[in-house]
Design a protein around this motif. Structure first.
Motif, PDB file in Angstrom:
ATOM      1  N   ILE A  79       4.678  86.976   6.075  1.00  0.00           N
ATOM      2  CA  ILE A  79       4.688  88.434   6.205  1.00  0.00           C
ATOM      3  C   ILE A  79       4.456  88.804   7.663  1.00  0.00           C
ATOM      4  O   ILE A  79       3.564  88.280   8.318  1.00  0.00           O
ATOM      5  CB  ILE A  79       3.615  89.066   5.292  1.00  0.00           C
ATOM      6  CG1 ILE A  79       3.957  88.796   3.824  1.00  0.00           C
ATOM      7  CG2 ILE A  79       3.491  90.561   5.551  1.00  0.00           C
ATOM      8  CD1 ILE A  79       2.883  89.182   2.842  1.00  0.00           C
ATOM      9  N   GLY A  80       5.292  89.714   8.175  1.00  0.00           N
ATOM     10  CA  GLY A  80       5.194  90.155   9.561  1.00  0.00           C
ATOM     11  C   GLY A  80       6.078  89.375  10.521  1.00  0.00           C
ATOM     12  O   GLY A  80       6.240  89.759  11.677  1.00  0.00           O
ATOM     13  N   ASP A  81       6.640  88.279  10.057  1.00  0.00           N
ATOM     14  CA  ASP A  81       7.511  87.480  10.919  1.00  0.00           C
ATOM     15  C   ASP A  81       8.941  88.009  10.914  1.00  0.00           C
ATOM     16  O   ASP A  81       9.337  88.787  10.038  1.00  0.00           O
ATOM     17  CB  ASP A  81       7.512  86.008  10.468  1.00  0.00           C
ATOM     18  CG  ASP A  81       6.248  85.281  10.873  1.00  0.00           C
ATOM     19  OD1 ASP A  81       5.458  85.858  11.652  1.00  0.00           O
ATOM     20  OD2 ASP A  81       6.042  84.144  10.399  1.00  0.00           O
ATOM     21  N   SER A  82       9.704  87.511  11.872  1.00  0.00           N
ATOM     22  CA  SER A  82      11.123  87.879  11.944  1.00  0.00           C
ATOM     23  C   SER A  82      11.952  86.622  12.155  1.00  0.00           C
ATOM     24  O   SER A  82      11.460  85.605  12.639  1.00  0.00           O
ATOM     25  CB  SER A  82      11.369  88.863  13.081  1.00  0.00           C
ATOM     26  OG  SER A  82      11.186  88.239  14.332  1.00  0.00           O
ATOM     27  N   ASN A 102       7.202  91.455  -0.951  1.00  0.00           N
ATOM     28  CA  ASN A 102       8.542  91.564  -1.543  1.00  0.00           C
ATOM     29  C   ASN A 102       9.484  92.491  -0.777  1.00  0.00           C
ATOM     30  O   ASN A 102      10.532  92.857  -1.308  1.00  0.00           O
ATOM     31  CB  ASN A 102       8.433  92.056  -2.992  1.00  0.00           C
ATOM     32  CG  ASN A 102       7.685  91.064  -3.863  1.00  0.00           C
ATOM     33  OD1 ASN A 102       7.925  89.861  -3.780  1.00  0.00           O
ATOM     34  ND2 ASN A 102       6.761  91.562  -4.667  1.00  0.00           N
ATOM     35  N   LYS A 103       9.131  92.893   0.437  1.00  0.00           N
ATOM     36  CA  LYS A 103       9.988  93.822   1.181  1.00  0.00           C
ATOM     37  C   LYS A 103      10.532  93.164   2.449  1.00  0.00           C
ATOM     38  O   LYS A 103       9.768  92.729   3.309  1.00  0.00           O
ATOM     39  CB  LYS A 103       9.236  95.098   1.537  1.00  0.00           C
ATOM     40  CG  LYS A 103      10.135  96.094   2.232  1.00  0.00           C
ATOM     41  CD  LYS A 103       9.599  97.483   2.208  1.00  0.00           C
ATOM     42  CE  LYS A 103      10.628  98.379   2.862  1.00  0.00           C
ATOM     43  NZ  LYS A 103      10.389  99.734   2.724  1.00  0.00           N
ATOM     44  N   TYR A 104      11.855  93.149   2.534  1.00  0.00           N
ATOM     45  CA  TYR A 104      12.552  92.588   3.680  1.00  0.00           C
ATOM     46  C   TYR A 104      13.524  93.643   4.209  1.00  0.00           C
ATOM     47  O   TYR A 104      14.163  94.352   3.426  1.00  0.00           O
ATOM     48  CB  TYR A 104      13.373  91.351   3.274  1.00  0.00           C
ATOM     49  CG  TYR A 104      12.538  90.263   2.648  1.00  0.00           C
ATOM     50  CD1 TYR A 104      12.033  89.234   3.410  1.00  0.00           C
ATOM     51  CD2 TYR A 104      12.251  90.277   1.278  1.00  0.00           C
ATOM     52  CE1 TYR A 104      11.267  88.232   2.835  1.00  0.00           C
ATOM     53  CE2 TYR A 104      11.484  89.281   0.693  1.00  0.00           C
ATOM     54  CZ  TYR A 104      11.005  88.259   1.487  1.00  0.00           C
ATOM     55  OH  TYR A 104      10.243  87.272   0.914  1.00  0.00           O
ATOM     56  N   VAL A 157      20.085  92.971   2.176  1.00  0.00           N
ATOM     57  CA  VAL A 157      19.576  91.636   1.868  1.00  0.00           C
ATOM     58  C   VAL A 157      19.243  91.541   0.388  1.00  0.00           C
ATOM     59  O   VAL A 157      18.954  92.546  -0.266  1.00  0.00           O
ATOM     60  CB  VAL A 157      18.339  91.273   2.725  1.00  0.00           C
ATOM     61  CG1 VAL A 157      18.714  91.139   4.185  1.00  0.00           C
ATOM     62  CG2 VAL A 157      17.222  92.260   2.548  1.00  0.00           C
ATOM     63  N   LYS A 158      19.289  90.317  -0.107  1.00  0.00           N
ATOM     64  CA  LYS A 158      18.995  90.047  -1.513  1.00  0.00           C
ATOM     65  C   LYS A 158      18.158  88.778  -1.579  1.00  0.00           C
ATOM     66  O   LYS A 158      18.426  87.814  -0.851  1.00  0.00           O
ATOM     67  CB  LYS A 158      20.325  89.855  -2.248  1.00  0.00           C
ATOM     68  CG  LYS A 158      20.232  89.780  -3.724  1.00  0.00           C
ATOM     69  CD  LYS A 158      21.647  89.689  -4.289  1.00  0.00           C
ATOM     70  CE  LYS A 158      21.636  90.049  -5.746  1.00  0.00           C
ATOM     71  NZ  LYS A 158      22.979  90.020  -6.306  1.00  0.00           N
ATOM     72  N   VAL A 159      17.133  88.796  -2.430  1.00  0.00           N
ATOM     73  CA  VAL A 159      16.276  87.618  -2.596  1.00  0.00           C
ATOM     74  C   VAL A 159      16.672  86.934  -3.904  1.00  0.00           C
ATOM     75  O   VAL A 159      16.655  87.556  -4.972  1.00  0.00           O
ATOM     76  CB  VAL A 159      14.778  88.014  -2.621  1.00  0.00           C
ATOM     77  CG1 VAL A 159      13.906  86.789  -2.821  1.00  0.00           C
ATOM     78  CG2 VAL A 159      14.405  88.747  -1.348  1.00  0.00           C
ATOM     79  N   ALA A 163      15.081  82.295  -1.648  1.00  0.00           N
ATOM     80  CA  ALA A 163      15.713  82.432  -0.336  1.00  0.00           C
ATOM     81  C   ALA A 163      16.163  83.883  -0.142  1.00  0.00           C
ATOM     82  O   ALA A 163      16.361  84.632  -1.096  1.00  0.00           O
ATOM     83  CB  ALA A 163      16.908  81.500  -0.214  1.00  0.00           C
ATOM     84  N   VAL A 164      16.312  84.275   1.120  1.00  0.00           N
ATOM     85  CA  VAL A 164      16.794  85.620   1.470  1.00  0.00           C
ATOM     86  C   VAL A 164      18.240  85.479   1.945  1.00  0.00           C
ATOM     87  O   VAL A 164      18.551  84.634   2.792  1.00  0.00           O
ATOM     88  CB  VAL A 164      15.927  86.261   2.577  1.00  0.00           C
ATOM     89  CG1 VAL A 164      16.409  87.659   2.879  1.00  0.00           C
ATOM     90  CG2 VAL A 164      14.462  86.277   2.181  1.00  0.00           C
TER      91      VAL A 164
END
Length: 174
Positions: A79-82, A102-104, A157-159, A163-164
């Motif tokens: 979380i918080g990474d890119s 769960n939010k991208y 995007v879809k999880v 995987a994203v």
């Protein structure tokens, strides 16, 4: 009474009398304008197929299908990474940011001002363009500071299966 001599004092083949030679085309203003209008018409008709192709491409942008592309695995993405990736083409740079469990969100990361790269500054929770100090809202991609006036193009995007995936690009209406 003196008689006027209307004779040409030199031979007709003299170089100063070559204006009305045989096989020479004279072009007056009317002829020039006809030629100009004709040339413009030819160019307009010649460019028509390209206009039709461009209109077809632009009208199909909203319906364009993109191949699903894996960006990263969820387990290697905190979380918080890119993550930087390329989508939809290999030369279209993009950025994926994980905002919560769960939010991208993903955007094409070329600034809408002068196409400089946009970076994710995790410590401040900001998307920055270093060229002219532009800032974008991470939730929406809308500019919040600096010279950019248009939002960053969003990537859908879809999880799935841990995987994203990138699955499409949002079309913005002008």
């Amino acid at each position: 009474m003196a008689e006027k001599n209307n004779n040409i004092p030199f031979n007709e083949d003299h170089y100063t009398h070559n204006i009305n030679r045989d096989n020479e085309r004279s072009l007056d203003r009317r002829g020039f304008m006809k030629t100009l209008v004709g040339a413009a018409g030819v160019f307009a008709v010649a460019s028509l197929p390209w206009g039709v192709i461009a209109a077809k491409e632009l009208s199909d942008l909203g319906d364009k299908k993109y191949p699903k592309q894996k960006i990263t695995d969820i387990t290697s993405f905190a979380i918080g990474d890119s993550v930087d990736f390329a989508f939809p083409g290999e030369h279209d740079s993009a950025i994926l940011i994980r905002l919560s469990e769960n939010k991208y969100v993903a955007y094409q990361n070329a600034c809408t001002h002068l196409r400089c790269p946009v970076f994710w500054k995790k410590e401040d929770g900001e998307m920055l363009c270093p060229c002219h100090h532009g800032k974008f809202d991470v939730e929406t991609g809308v500019p919040i500071a600096g010279p950019p006036r248009r939002p960053l193009p969003e990537i859908y995007v879809k999880v799935e299966n841990g995987a994203v995936y990138a699955v499409g690009v949002k079309r913005y209406e002008a």
